[in-house]
Write a protein that holds these residues in place. Structure first.
Motif, PDB file in Angstrom:
ATOM      1  N   TYR A   1       0.630  -1.171  -0.091  1.00  0.00           N
ATOM      2  CA  TYR A   1       0.049   0.165   0.188  1.00  0.00           C
ATOM      3  C   TYR A   1       0.952   1.330   0.200  1.00  0.00           C
ATOM      4  CZ  TYR A   1      -2.850   3.773   2.172  1.00  0.00           C
ATOM      5  OH  TYR A   1      -3.271   5.037   2.334  1.00  0.00           O
ATOM      6  N   ALA A   2       0.332   2.244  -0.593  1.00  0.00           N
ATOM      7  CA  ALA A   2       0.706   3.721  -0.492  1.00  0.00           C
ATOM      8  C   ALA A   2      -0.041   4.697  -0.880  1.00  0.00           C
ATOM      9  CB  ALA A   2       2.330   3.651  -1.452  1.00  0.00           C
ATOM     10  N   ASP A   3      -0.123   5.829  -0.193  1.00  0.00           N
ATOM     11  CA  ASP A   3      -0.796   7.041  -0.767  1.00  0.00           C
ATOM     12  C   ASP A   3      -2.427   6.739  -1.210  1.00  0.00           C
ATOM     13  OD1 ASP A   3      -1.109   9.743  -1.333  1.00  0.00           O
ATOM     14  OD2 ASP A   3      -0.200   9.459  -3.266  1.00  0.00           O
ATOM     15  N   GLY A   4      -3.048   5.877  -0.458  1.00  0.00           N
ATOM     16  CA  GLY A   4      -4.341   5.816  -0.443  1.00  0.00           C
ATOM     17  C   GLY A   4      -4.688   4.503  -1.493  1.00  0.00           C
ATOM     18  N   MET A   5      -3.780   3.889  -2.052  1.00  0.00           N
ATOM     19  CA  MET A   5      -3.905   2.857  -2.965  1.00  0.00           C
ATOM     20  C   MET A   5      -3.289   1.451  -2.640  1.00  0.00           C
ATOM     21  SD  MET A   5      -5.944   4.877  -5.083  1.00  0.00           S
ATOM     22  CE  MET A   5      -5.910   3.663  -6.658  1.00  0.00           C
ATOM     23  N   LEU A   6      -3.949   0.196  -2.957  1.00  0.00           N
ATOM     24  CA  LEU A   6      -3.298  -0.790  -2.889  1.00  0.00           C
ATOM     25  C   LEU A   6      -2.513  -1.176  -4.328  1.00  0.00           C
ATOM     26  CD1 LEU A   6      -6.378  -2.724  -1.349  1.00  0.00           C
ATOM     27  CD2 LEU A   6      -4.439  -1.977  -0.315  1.00  0.00           C
ATOM     28  N   TYR A   7      -1.429  -1.855  -4.150  1.00  0.00           N
ATOM     29  CA  TYR A   7      -0.767  -2.286  -5.227  1.00  0.00           C
ATOM     30  C   TYR A   7      -0.869  -3.835  -5.038  1.00  0.00           C
ATOM     31  CZ  TYR A   7       0.855   2.451  -5.963  1.00  0.00           C
ATOM     32  OH  TYR A   7       0.984   3.792  -6.138  1.00  0.00           O
ATOM     33  N   CYS A   8      -1.327  -4.290  -6.071  1.00  0.00           N
ATOM     34  CA  CYS A   8      -1.716  -6.066  -5.946  1.00  0.00           C
ATOM     35  C   CYS A   8      -0.994  -6.640  -6.990  1.00  0.00           C
ATOM     36  CB  CYS A   8      -3.252  -6.041  -5.969  1.00  0.00           C
ATOM     37  SG  CYS A   8      -4.301  -5.253  -4.750  1.00  0.00           S
ATOM     38  N   TYR A   9      -0.490  -7.473  -6.756  1.00  0.00           N
ATOM     39  CA  TYR A   9       0.689  -8.069  -7.703  1.00  0.00           C
ATOM     40  C   TYR A   9       0.105  -9.848  -7.621  1.00  0.00           C
ATOM     41  CZ  TYR A   9       4.861  -9.816 -10.087  1.00  0.00           C
ATOM     42  OH  TYR A   9       5.898 -10.558 -11.021  1.00  0.00           O
ATOM     43  N   SER A  10      -0.564 -10.163  -8.699  1.00  0.00           N
ATOM     44  CA  SER A  10      -1.004 -11.694  -8.641  1.00  0.00           C
ATOM     45  C   SER A  10       0.030 -12.605  -9.076  1.00  0.00           C
ATOM     46  CB  SER A  10      -2.390 -11.946  -9.340  1.00  0.00           C
ATOM     47  OG  SER A  10      -2.010 -12.040 -10.968  1.00  0.00           O
ATOM     48  N   GLU A  11      -0.176 -14.083  -8.657  1.00  0.00           N
ATOM     49  CA  GLU A  11       0.635 -15.003  -9.098  1.00  0.00           C
ATOM     50  C   GLU A  11       0.418 -15.445 -10.510  1.00  0.00           C
ATOM     51  OE1 GLU A  11      -0.900 -18.393  -7.117  1.00  0.00           O
ATOM     52  OE2 GLU A  11      -2.722 -18.638  -8.208  1.00  0.00           O
ATOM     53  N   ARG A  12      -0.501 -14.746 -11.345  1.00  0.00           N
ATOM     54  CA  ARG A  12      -0.531 -14.852 -12.812  1.00  0.00           C
ATOM     55  C   ARG A  12       0.221 -13.713 -13.482  1.00  0.00           C
ATOM     56  NH1 ARG A  12      -6.960 -16.179 -13.390  1.00  0.00           N
ATOM     57  NH2 ARG A  12      -6.725 -18.250 -12.223  1.00  0.00           N
ATOM     58  N   GLY A  13       0.785 -12.725 -12.757  1.00  0.00           N
ATOM     59  CA  GLY A  13       1.516 -11.519 -13.182  1.00  0.00           C
ATOM     60  C   GLY A  13       0.743 -10.272 -13.417  1.00  0.00           C
ATOM     61  N   GLU A  14      -0.765 -10.330 -12.970  1.00  0.00           N
ATOM     62  CA  GLU A  14      -1.430  -9.196 -13.099  1.00  0.00           C
ATOM     63  C   GLU A  14      -0.958  -8.189 -12.054  1.00  0.00           C
ATOM     64  OE1 GLU A  14      -5.659 -11.399 -13.684  1.00  0.00           O
ATOM     65  OE2 GLU A  14      -4.338 -11.904 -12.033  1.00  0.00           O
ATOM     66  N   LEU A  15      -0.841  -6.992 -12.407  1.00  0.00           N
ATOM     67  CA  LEU A  15      -0.528  -5.741 -11.677  1.00  0.00           C
ATOM     68  C   LEU A  15      -1.608  -4.767 -11.625  1.00  0.00           C
ATOM     69  CD1 LEU A  15       1.968  -4.794  -9.760  1.00  0.00           C
ATOM     70  CD2 LEU A  15       3.058  -3.802 -11.770  1.00  0.00           C
ATOM     71  N   ALA A  16      -2.112  -4.588 -10.215  1.00  0.00           N
ATOM     72  CA  ALA A  16      -3.482  -3.865 -10.305  1.00  0.00           C
ATOM     73  C   ALA A  16      -3.222  -2.630  -9.408  1.00  0.00           C
ATOM     74  CB  ALA A  16      -4.391  -4.567 -10.151  1.00  0.00           C
ATOM     75  N   LEU A  17      -3.654  -1.500  -9.673  1.00  0.00           N
ATOM     76  CA  LEU A  17      -3.932  -0.408  -8.579  1.00  0.00           C
ATOM     77  C   LEU A  17      -5.289  -0.307  -8.324  1.00  0.00           C
ATOM     78  CD1 LEU A  17      -2.321   2.278  -7.798  1.00  0.00           C
ATOM     79  CD2 LEU A  17      -3.343   3.261  -9.573  1.00  0.00           C
ATOM     80  N   VAL A  18      -5.537  -0.476  -6.859  1.00  0.00           N
ATOM     81  CA  VAL A  18      -6.967  -0.836  -6.259  1.00  0.00           C
ATOM     82  C   VAL A  18      -6.878   0.238  -5.134  1.00  0.00           C
ATOM     83  CG1 VAL A  18      -8.602  -2.257  -5.341  1.00  0.00           C
ATOM     84  CG2 VAL A  18      -6.733  -3.044  -7.003  1.00  0.00           C
ATOM     85  N   GLU A  19      -8.298   1.001  -5.329  1.00  0.00           N
ATOM     86  CA  GLU A  19      -8.450   1.911  -4.305  1.00  0.00           C
ATOM     87  C   GLU A  19      -8.739   1.038  -2.776  1.00  0.00           C
ATOM     88  OE1 GLU A  19     -11.273   5.404  -5.573  1.00  0.00           O
ATOM     89  OE2 GLU A  19     -12.462   3.518  -5.443  1.00  0.00           O
ATOM     90  N   ALA A  20      -7.897   1.708  -1.790  1.00  0.00           N
ATOM     91  CA  ALA A  20      -7.841   1.234  -0.480  1.00  0.00           C
ATOM     92  C   ALA A  20      -9.086   1.757   0.450  1.00  0.00           C
ATOM     93  CB  ALA A  20      -6.847   1.538   0.355  1.00  0.00           C
ATOM     94  N   THR A  21     -10.366   1.021  -0.214  1.00  0.00           N
ATOM     95  CA  THR A  21     -11.750   1.380   0.620  1.00  0.00           C
ATOM     96  C   THR A  21     -12.471   0.279   0.905  1.00  0.00           C
ATOM     97  OG1 THR A  21     -13.960   2.455   0.292  1.00  0.00           O
ATOM     98  CG2 THR A  21     -12.524   1.947  -1.820  1.00  0.00           C
ATOM     99  N   PRO A  22     -12.755   0.084   2.327  1.00  0.00           N
ATOM    100  CA  PRO A  22     -13.874  -0.969   2.400  1.00  0.00           C
ATOM    101  C   PRO A  22     -14.980  -1.193   1.505  1.00  0.00           C
ATOM    102  CG  PRO A  22     -13.984   0.796   4.169  1.00  0.00           C
ATOM    103  CD  PRO A  22     -12.877   1.212   3.179  1.00  0.00           C
ATOM    104  N   GLU A  23     -15.350  -0.350   0.751  1.00  0.00           N
ATOM    105  CA  GLU A  23     -16.632  -0.225   0.096  1.00  0.00           C
ATOM    106  C   GLU A  23     -16.415  -1.195  -1.158  1.00  0.00           C
ATOM    107  OE1 GLU A  23     -19.139   1.670   1.021  1.00  0.00           O
ATOM    108  OE2 GLU A  23     -17.858   2.393   2.426  1.00  0.00           O
TER     109      GLU A  23
END
Length: 392
Positions: A328-350
């Motif tokens: 995590y950094a600056d309000g965003m999750l950085y998610c790196y999947s076992e399939r090589g997907e790299l995603a920028l995700v909002e860090a919100t419980p919604e």
């Protein structure tokens, strides 16, 4: 005074997943990436095999890697140019070959713990070996199925290691000489791929880590085992460093075991279970906790989840991308999947709202290395390649 402060700062050791366990302090980062993903500033290719992450110290970038049967620490400048390559000996060539542990840099010294139990201290400038220990021959430890994977913990002049021996279950060493400071019999179990967590409490410094079948709390000054809590899974694999937040702990592992939230006493001498959740069973991807919510993906519980830290209540579960690593950094999750997907995700419980997504196409073998954020850049290691993305 300024000189003294500068020297002290330079001696601060690098830490696995950063100073705040996957939460990086960078600000002013992109809230959305270009359509083709963030710009790649540079790549370093042909590095060899490994699942470790880069670390940053002395204005340089350090990465452990395996070439043939030999382990090396490759030192880059900020532009990705190799400045130095230090051989530290044999590293793990068996099942899922490659370096496991990240190098630890503290001032002018480097420390590397190999998959075969060798702990090597080196001069960061010349690469010369200062001292070596072996967790198995020197401390009655025993290797584990996929090779020991602990990134050593350093605090001040002390280095902590979990050999997993019956007598020397955890040890504290003088980091300058390798001399034994204390030894703890712990629970006498094998180690469990885990990098320990150091917690600074008013009453004491506490080390929390996993061994094969337990979570343990050890006094960092004396080595006294203060408490233990049973935590077993199918393969005794517990690679995730525990989380510490608002005075409590969350400890978790894969294969359907999941996680347990433990209330830690004020003086660190005991724990009490608050709640547990089998679905929070990240195998090796870590989680982050912020603003009262925990984020991460599972193993058998493959979804990406957000859970209320206090109650364990699930806020969402999503299969937007495959399971993987969370930082995590600056309000965003950085998610790196076992399939090589790299995603920028909002860090919100919604919701698990993927704002931007790309694919890590370069590199080899498994997508297991934890990304790192440093100086407006996202660093992703995929086997023999290190990629520096511009995210600011």
């Amino acid at each position: 005074m300024l000189f003294s402060v500068t020297i002290l700062f330079a001696q601060e050791p690098t830490v696995w997943r950063g100073e705040n366990n996957g939460i990086y302090p960078e600000t002013g980062l992109l809230k959305e990436w270009p359509a083709n993903g963030p710009e790649i500033l540079w790549t370093a290719e042909g590095l060899g095999e490994g699942h470790s992450s880069p670390v940053f110290a002395n204005g340089k970038i350090y990465l452990s890697t395996l070439q043939g049967e030999e382990g090396y620490i490759v030192v880059f400048n900020q532009d990705g140019k190799v400045e130095q390559k230090v051989n530290y000996g044999k590293d793990f060539k068996d099942s899922y070959p490659g370096t496991r542990s990240s190098v630890v840099v503290a001032g002018d010294l480097m420390y590397m713990y190999t998959g075969y139990g060798d702990l090597v201290c080196m001069d960061a400038n010349s690469g010369a070996k200062k001292w070596t220990k072996n967790a198995f021959t020197d401390f009655d430890g025993e290797n584990i199925r996929w090779g020991v994977t602990e990134t050593v913990l350093i605090d001040g002049d002390v280095l902590y290691l979990t050999p997993g021996g019956k007598k020397n279950n955890m040890v504290a060493l003088n980091r300058f000489t390798g001399d034994l400071i204390w030894t703890s019999a712990g629970k006498g179990e094998l180690s469990a791929y885990c990098t320990p967590l150091l917690i600074n409490l008013p009453a004491r410094k506490l080390i929390v880590t996993h061994t094969a079948d337990h979570i343990i709390g050890v006094d960092a000054k004396t080595g006294q085992l203060l408490w233990d809590y049973p935590h077993k899974n199918q393969w005794s694999v517990h690679p995730n460093t525990p989380l510490f937040y608002q005075g409590d702990l969350f400890c978790f592992s894969g294969y359907g075991k999941g996680g347990v939230k433990l209330d830690l006493s004020d003086d660190g001498s005991s724990v009490t279970k608050q709640w547990e959740k089998p679905e929070l069973d990240s195998r090796m991807g870590g989680m982050v906790v912020l603003d009262g919510y925990m984020y991460g993906s599972g193993d058998k519980g493959r979804e990406w989840r957000c859970v209320n830290w206090e109650t364990g209540e699930e806020k969402y579960a999503s299969k937007g991308i495959a399971k993987g690593v969370t930082i995590y950094a600056d309000g965003m999750l950085y998610c790196y999947s076992e399939r090589g997907e790299l995603a920028l995700v909002e860090a919100t419980p919604e919701s698990f709202n993927i704002v931007s997504q790309t694919k890590v196409e370069l590199g080899t073998a498994q997508h297991w290395a934890h990304p790192v954020i440093n100086n407006g850049r996202l660093f992703v290691r995929h086997g023999d390649v290190l990629i520096a993305y511009k995210i600011k």
